[in-house]
Design an enzyme around this catalytic site. Structure first.
Site, PDB file in Angstrom:
ATOM      1  N   ASP A  28       0.853  -1.189   0.000  1.00 44.45           N
ATOM      2  CA  ASP A  28       0.000   0.000   0.000  1.00 44.45           C
ATOM      3  C   ASP A  28       0.899   1.253   0.000  1.00 44.45           C
ATOM      4  O   ASP A  28       1.811   1.352   0.827  1.00 44.45           O
ATOM      5  CB  ASP A  28      -0.856  -0.050   1.284  1.00 44.45           C
ATOM      6  CG  ASP A  28      -1.998   0.942   1.286  1.00 44.45           C
ATOM      7  OD1 ASP A  28      -2.423   1.375   0.201  1.00 44.45           O
ATOM      8  OD2 ASP A  28      -2.493   1.254   2.396  1.00 44.45           O
TER       9      ASP A  28
ATOM     10  N   GLY B 245      -8.969   5.682   1.083  1.00 41.91           N
ATOM     11  CA  GLY B 245      -9.650   6.540   2.055  1.00 41.91           C
ATOM     12  C   GLY B 245     -11.139   6.304   2.131  1.00 41.91           C
ATOM     13  O   GLY B 245     -11.921   7.246   2.233  1.00 41.91           O
TER      14      GLY B 245
ATOM     15  N   SER C 125     -13.080   4.549   4.404  1.00 38.58           N
ATOM     16  CA  SER C 125     -13.741   4.160   5.652  1.00 38.58           C
ATOM     17  C   SER C 125     -14.990   5.016   5.863  1.00 38.58           C
ATOM     18  O   SER C 125     -15.031   6.181   5.450  1.00 38.58           O
ATOM     19  CB  SER C 125     -12.786   4.339   6.838  1.00 38.58           C
ATOM     20  OG  SER C 125     -11.902   3.230   6.906  1.00 38.58           O
TER      21      SER C 125
HETATM   22  O1  G3H Z   1      -2.818   4.812   3.715  1.00 35.78           O
HETATM   23  C1  G3H Z   1      -3.002   4.762   4.912  1.00 35.78           C
HETATM   24  C2  G3H Z   1      -3.249   3.484   5.622  1.00 35.78           C
HETATM   25  O2  G3H Z   1      -4.355   3.621   6.482  1.00 35.78           O
HETATM   26  C3  G3H Z   1      -2.023   2.977   6.335  1.00 35.78           C
HETATM   27  O3  G3H Z   1      -1.663   3.772   7.412  1.00 35.78           O
HETATM   28  O4  G3H Z   1       0.859   3.958   7.459  1.00 35.78           O
HETATM   29  O5  G3H Z   1      -0.519   4.269   9.536  1.00 35.78           O
HETATM   30  O6  G3H Z   1      -0.246   2.015   8.508  1.00 35.78           O
HETATM   31  P1  G3H Z   1      -0.320   3.497   8.276  1.00 35.78           P
HETATM   32  P1  13P Z   2      -9.111   4.853   5.409  1.00 34.69           P
HETATM   33  O1  13P Z   2      -8.223   5.707   6.262  1.00 34.69           O
HETATM   34  O2  13P Z   2     -10.320   5.611   4.949  1.00 34.69           O
HETATM   35  O3  13P Z   2      -9.470   3.567   6.029  1.00 34.69           O
HETATM   36  O4  13P Z   2      -8.277   4.517   4.057  1.00 34.69           O
HETATM   37  C1  13P Z   2      -7.305   3.501   4.042  1.00 34.69           C
HETATM   38  C2  13P Z   2      -6.462   3.525   2.806  1.00 34.69           C
HETATM   39  O5  13P Z   2      -6.750   4.178   1.824  1.00 34.69           O
HETATM   40  C3  13P Z   2      -5.259   2.689   2.807  1.00 34.69           C
HETATM   41  O6  13P Z   2      -4.498   2.858   1.654  1.00 34.69           O
HETATM   42 ZN    ZN Z   3      -4.560   4.842   0.880  1.00 36.12          ZN
END
Ligand code: G3H
Ligand code: 13P
Ligand code: ZN
Length: 330
Positions: free
Chosen positions: A93, A233, A235
């Site tokens: 990711d 994004g 959620s």
């Molecule tokens: O893109 C954002 C995801 O929610 C991952 O977040 O880098 O805190 O694991 P993180």
């Molecule tokens: P949320 O913060 O909306 O859950 O998005 C997660 C995301 O896009 C991870 O790449």
């Molecule tokens: Zn993301």
């Protein structure tokens, strides 16, 4: 060099082709630990849904990339043991550069995202093309991004969204060879996707966020018919869970997400991958806070991580069934 094929993982190509044709979206859930991995696999096996296990830079820092890769290998075996084989992708990711994408391809990831959205258009094309050339040589699929999402993406913080420009998408896809494209149409990362000033309030005082830019999505679909589109994004920030958190000592003010009906609509379109992380964090936090308040004498981690896992699993089952439409598509 480890190939994902030897681990029982798949790349996203066939999954996305089915999702585009079938009018559903594949869930992309982030994981950092065993409980999240168990909840994701159990939810997706029980709903017979394909799944993308996502590893962010934050997850790699927290849990170690090698361990996470072995956990994904374990996830394949675990799904089999649960009695129903589902296709599982291990995806990087928000890959920041070529080196991290290459390291993931080399260690057994079946899909990578190169997030060049913070670069200039030309630099984004150059780095994305380089990743595609390397990844495709190993039959690993690649997600690119055009447009910037507001909120925190790993260490990069963007104050405001920059919507994807539909007039750029054909050129970007043709020049880079990406397999899917993340776009910006008003979603953003985290639990506070909009400021109260950006929202309206309903009669009960609940914040109502501005709608997603479906007009931009439609224009992109017209220009790239049948091409897999990704929404980050996404959620929904369930208000019943936010209430449990705040009623049990938490302080999450003005938390607001993307309404589920808008995601349902997106999932029926060319959007074939929907990223969800924050809702899982919220579900786990609500469950843990409740145990701590209800049973202050509890000190066995299984007694609070267990309920957190159960709550996460329930949330993801409902997402697959009611929001993404991915249930019974594996
Ligand atoms: O893109 C954002 C995801 O929610 C991952 O977040 O880098 O805190 O694991 P993180
Ligand atoms: P949320 O913060 O909306 O859950 O998005 C997660 C995301 O896009 C991870 O790449
Ligand atoms: Zn993301």
């Amino acid at each position: 060099m480890t190939s994902y094929k030897d681990l029982g993982l798949v790349n996203s190509r066939e999954m996305f082709a089915k999702a585009v044709k079938g009018g559903f979206a594949v869930p992309a859930y982030n994981f950092n630990n065993m409980e999240q991995m168990q909840a994701i696999i159990e939810a997706c096996v029980e709903t017979k849904s394909p799944v993308i296990l996502q590893v962010s830079a934050g997850a790699r820092k927290y849990a170690n990339q090698t361990l996470l890769r072995y956990m994904a290998q374990g996830a394949v075996e675990y799904a089999k043991e649960l009695g129903y084989e589902i296709p599982i992708v291990l995806h990087l990711d928000h890959g920041a550069d070529f080196e991290i994408c290459k390291a993931c391809v080399d260690s057994g990831f079946s899909s990578v995202m190169i997030d060049g959205s913070h670069h200039s258009y030309e630099e984004n094309i150059a780095v994305t093309k380089k990743v595609v050339e390397y990844a495709h040589a190993h039959d690993v699929t690649v997600e690119g991004e055009l447009g910037v999402l507001a909120g925190v993406e790993d260490d990069v913080v963007a104050e405001e969204s920059t919507y994807t420009k539909p007039e750029e998408v054909e050129d970007f896809v043709a020049k880079t060879g990406v397999d899917s494209l993340a776009i910006s149409i008003g979603t953003s990362h985290g639990a506070n996707k909009f400021t109260p000033a950006q929202c309206t309030k309903n009669a009960d005082g609940v914040l109502i966020p501005p709608p997603l830019r479906f007009d931009i999505l439609e224009e992109i679909e017209k220009r790239l018919p049948g091409f897999p589109i990704v929404l980050h994004g996404s959620s929904s920030v369930p208000q019943d869970l936010i209430k449990i958190i705040n009623d049990n000592g938490g302080k999450m003010a003005d938390a607001v997400g993307i309404p589920e009906e808008q995601l349902r609509k997106a999932a029926k379109s060319a959007v074939c991958k929907i990223n969800i992380d924050s809702d899982g964090r919220i579900a786990m936090t609500a469950a843990v806070r409740k145990v701590f308040v209800d049973s202050p004498g509890e000190f066995d981690p299984r007694k609070y991580l267990g309920p957190a896992r159960d709550s996460l699993k329930e949330l993801y089952k409902l997402k697959n069934i009611n929001v993404l439409g991915s249930a019974n598509q594996a």
